[in-house]
Design a protein around this motif. Structure first.
Motif, mmCIF file in Angstrom:
data_model
loop_
_atom_site.group_PDB
_atom_site.id
_atom_site.type_symbol
_atom_site.label_atom_id
_atom_site.label_comp_id
_atom_site.label_asym_id
_atom_site.label_seq_id
_atom_site.Cartn_x
_atom_site.Cartn_y
_atom_site.Cartn_z
ATOM 1 N N ARG A 176 -19.060 -11.163 35.362
ATOM 2 C CA ARG A 176 -18.326 -12.097 34.848
ATOM 3 C C ARG A 176 -17.329 -11.883 33.953
ATOM 4 O O ARG A 176 -16.270 -11.754 33.594
ATOM 5 N N ARG A 177 -18.247 -11.140 32.937
ATOM 6 C CA ARG A 177 -17.718 -10.640 31.702
ATOM 7 C C ARG A 177 -17.159 -9.421 31.961
ATOM 8 O O ARG A 177 -15.898 -9.286 31.250
ATOM 9 N N LYS A 178 -17.288 -8.522 32.833
ATOM 10 C CA LYS A 178 -16.532 -7.302 32.900
ATOM 11 C C LYS A 178 -15.387 -7.634 33.633
ATOM 12 O O LYS A 178 -14.216 -7.119 33.147
ATOM 13 N N PHE A 179 -15.158 -8.610 34.469
ATOM 14 C CA PHE A 179 -14.051 -9.154 35.100
ATOM 15 C C PHE A 179 -12.889 -9.606 33.996
ATOM 16 O O PHE A 179 -11.960 -9.526 34.248
ATOM 17 N N LYS A 180 -13.495 -10.399 32.887
ATOM 18 C CA LYS A 180 -12.650 -11.073 31.977
ATOM 19 C C LYS A 180 -12.109 -9.904 31.117
ATOM 20 O O LYS A 180 -11.159 -9.923 30.735
ATOM 21 N N ARG A 181 -12.997 -8.851 30.796
ATOM 22 C CA ARG A 181 -12.526 -7.769 29.943
ATOM 23 C C ARG A 181 -11.365 -7.054 31.009
ATOM 24 O O ARG A 181 -10.378 -6.824 30.418
ATOM 25 N N GLU A 182 -11.466 -6.848 32.085
ATOM 26 C CA GLU A 182 -10.563 -6.006 32.669
ATOM 27 C C GLU A 182 -9.360 -6.887 32.988
ATOM 28 O O GLU A 182 -8.307 -6.294 32.743
ATOM 29 N N SER A 183 -9.518 -8.157 33.028
ATOM 30 C CA SER A 183 -8.351 -8.995 33.182
ATOM 31 C C SER A 183 -7.427 -9.038 31.966
ATOM 32 O O SER A 183 -6.433 -9.077 31.826
ATOM 33 N N ALA A 184 -8.135 -9.002 30.643
ATOM 34 C CA ALA A 184 -7.410 -8.947 29.377
ATOM 35 C C ALA A 184 -6.863 -7.697 29.275
ATOM 36 O O ALA A 184 -5.710 -7.863 28.656
ATOM 37 N N ASP A 185 -7.630 -6.566 29.494
ATOM 38 C CA ASP A 185 -6.975 -5.327 29.539
ATOM 39 C C ASP A 185 -5.630 -5.214 30.499
ATOM 40 O O ASP A 185 -4.565 -4.708 29.868
ATOM 41 N N GLN A 186 -5.610 -5.761 31.539
ATOM 42 C CA GLN A 186 -4.695 -5.739 32.344
ATOM 43 C C GLN A 186 -3.227 -6.629 31.681
ATOM 44 O O GLN A 186 -2.235 -6.279 32.021
ATOM 45 N N ARG A 187 -3.666 -7.788 31.118
ATOM 46 C CA ARG A 187 -2.414 -8.637 30.538
ATOM 47 C C ARG A 187 -2.073 -7.963 29.287
ATOM 48 O O ARG A 187 -0.593 -8.094 29.328
ATOM 49 N N ARG A 188 -2.954 -7.277 28.653
ATOM 50 C CA ARG A 188 -2.197 -6.547 27.647
ATOM 51 C C ARG A 188 -1.434 -5.381 27.773
ATOM 52 O O ARG A 188 -0.286 -5.206 27.452
ATOM 53 N N ASP A 189 -1.782 -4.834 28.893
ATOM 54 C CA ASP A 189 -1.135 -3.726 29.480
ATOM 55 C C ASP A 189 0.233 -4.041 30.167
ATOM 56 O O ASP A 189 1.492 -3.334 29.766
ATOM 57 N N ALA A 190 0.241 -5.368 30.763
ATOM 58 C CA ALA A 190 1.684 -5.831 31.190
ATOM 59 C C ALA A 190 2.471 -6.119 30.125
ATOM 60 O O ALA A 190 3.755 -5.940 30.254
ATOM 61 N N LEU A 191 1.974 -6.731 29.044
ATOM 62 C CA LEU A 191 2.958 -6.955 27.975
ATOM 63 C C LEU A 191 3.446 -5.565 27.383
ATOM 64 O O LEU A 191 4.625 -5.706 27.043
ATOM 65 N N ILE A 192 2.762 -4.791 27.243
ATOM 66 C CA ILE A 192 3.036 -3.197 26.839
ATOM 67 C C ILE A 192 4.222 -2.726 27.755
ATOM 68 O O ILE A 192 5.249 -2.377 27.516
ATOM 69 N N GLN A 193 4.023 -2.839 28.966
ATOM 70 C CA GLN A 193 4.978 -2.118 29.788
ATOM 71 C C GLN A 193 6.230 -3.090 30.149
ATOM 72 O O GLN A 193 7.261 -2.257 30.190
ATOM 73 N N SER A 194 6.008 -4.414 29.818
ATOM 74 C CA SER A 194 7.550 -5.297 29.739
ATOM 75 C C SER A 194 8.143 -4.799 28.829
ATOM 76 O O SER A 194 9.329 -4.831 28.677
ATOM 77 N N THR A 195 7.303 -4.728 27.315
ATOM 78 C CA THR A 195 8.240 -4.244 26.140
ATOM 79 C C THR A 195 9.026 -2.881 26.326
ATOM 80 O O THR A 195 10.170 -2.682 26.010
ATOM 81 N N LEU A 196 8.484 -1.901 27.073
ATOM 82 C CA LEU A 196 8.837 -0.749 27.212
ATOM 83 C C LEU A 196 10.289 -0.730 28.348
ATOM 84 O O LEU A 196 11.079 -0.121 27.850
ATOM 85 N N GLY A 209 2.952 -18.106 23.962
ATOM 86 C CA GLY A 209 1.637 -18.037 23.131
ATOM 87 C C GLY A 209 0.540 -17.056 23.397
ATOM 88 O O GLY A 209 -0.267 -16.619 22.619
ATOM 89 N N LEU A 210 0.732 -16.527 24.755
ATOM 90 C CA LEU A 210 -0.479 -15.539 25.072
ATOM 91 C C LEU A 210 -0.156 -14.093 24.328
ATOM 92 O O LEU A 210 -1.095 -13.532 24.010
ATOM 93 N N ILE A 211 1.021 -13.919 24.061
ATOM 94 C CA ILE A 211 1.436 -12.542 23.177
ATOM 95 C C ILE A 211 0.676 -12.514 21.980
ATOM 96 O O ILE A 211 0.127 -11.799 21.582
ATOM 97 N N ARG A 212 0.688 -13.667 21.144
ATOM 98 C CA ARG A 212 0.131 -13.912 19.955
ATOM 99 C C ARG A 212 -1.500 -13.823 20.062
ATOM 100 O O ARG A 212 -2.221 -13.614 19.171
ATOM 101 N N HIS A 213 -2.102 -14.146 21.451
ATOM 102 C CA HIS A 213 -3.496 -13.919 21.479
ATOM 103 C C HIS A 213 -3.735 -12.332 21.410
ATOM 104 O O HIS A 213 -5.051 -12.135 21.007
ATOM 105 N N TYR A 214 -3.047 -11.488 21.913
ATOM 106 C CA TYR A 214 -3.431 -9.945 22.133
ATOM 107 C C TYR A 214 -2.771 -9.371 20.830
ATOM 108 O O TYR A 214 -3.214 -8.232 20.479
ATOM 109 N N PHE A 215 -1.751 -9.995 20.232
ATOM 110 C CA PHE A 215 -1.050 -8.931 19.205
ATOM 111 C C PHE A 215 -0.672 -9.992 18.042
ATOM 112 O O PHE A 215 -0.293 -11.251 18.327
#
Length: 221
Positions: free
Chosen positions: A11-31, A56-62
């Motif tokens: 469960r912890r691994k899944f949450k980490r991977e999901s967080a990484d994916q959401r952060r990556d989606a924000l970066i890709q959208s910015t690009l 609000g989720l953007i402020r969570h990661y950046f």
């Protein structure tokens, strides 16, 4: 005593991977937004909409939009360096062949690409006014140039051409400038060059600076 729980670990691994994916989606959208409309197009609202998340989720990661833009800039520059340097890990018979492959990769798709240049142009004016962007620019520039310098040093040593530290540094600066200029023109005006012309010019120019016949080496490889 805390007992090991496979279910909890998954469960912890899944949450980490999901967080990484959401952060990556924000970066890709910015690009994507900067590539099409410049930095001014990448607002918190448009980035959130493109990534399909709340603002609000953007402020969570950046901590700020500027931090997100910096992460996007770093991702873009590192992707270009990685795409160029990947050929060094391939099988090559000599240091000359590795250098020729690196020069060729730096001047062919996917490195030479209209969107890649558009992104660079969108970011570059921020470098002069934002210290954090300037730091990213310096770090990624030296990462690429240091890799090029190492390849040049190995090729010159193999060819038994003496090259002291100071001269090697200047040679890397000059060769890097050639690659940067051709990359910029190739991405901005791709229709102005014949197929294979950019890498051929790059090989000839870098070879002339170093006194090495990279054209013949590249054709033989």
């Amino acid at each position: 005593l805390q007992m090991y729980s496979p279910k909890g670990d998954m469960r912890r691994k899944f949450k980490r991977e999901s967080a990484d994916q959401r952060r990556d989606a924000l970066i890709q959208s910015t690009l994507s937004l900067i590539a099409t409309g410049g930095p001014e197009a990448a607002t918190v609202r448009t980035i959130a909409e493109a990534a399909g998340v709340t603002q609000g989720l953007i402020r969570h990661y950046f901590s700020s939009k500027e931090e997100l833009v910096g992460a996007a800039f770093e991702r873009h520059m590192e992707s270009l360096t990685d795409a160029t340097g990947a050929v060094v890990d391939e099988e090559h018979g000599s240091a000359l062949e590795r250098l020729a492959a690196f020069v060729t990769a730096a001047l062919t798709p996917p490195v030479v690409d209209a969107q890649a240049v558009a992104l660079w142009a969108g970011f570059i004016h921020l470098v002069q006014r934002d210290p954090s962007m300037r730091a990213i620019h310096a770090r990624t520039y030296f990462e690429f140039r240091d890799q090029l310098e190492g390849l040049i040093g190995e090729a010159l040593a193999e060819a038994e051409k003496p090259c002291g530290t100071a001269l090697l540094r200047k040679s890397a600066i000059a060769c890097n400038a050639v690659l940067d200029g051709l990359w910029l023109e190739g991405g901005a005006l791709p229709e102005s060059f014949e197929p294979g012309e950019l890498p051929e010019v790059g090989l000839a120019s870098v070879g002339a600076i170093l006194g090495l016949d990279l054209i013949t080496v590249a054709r033989r490889a």
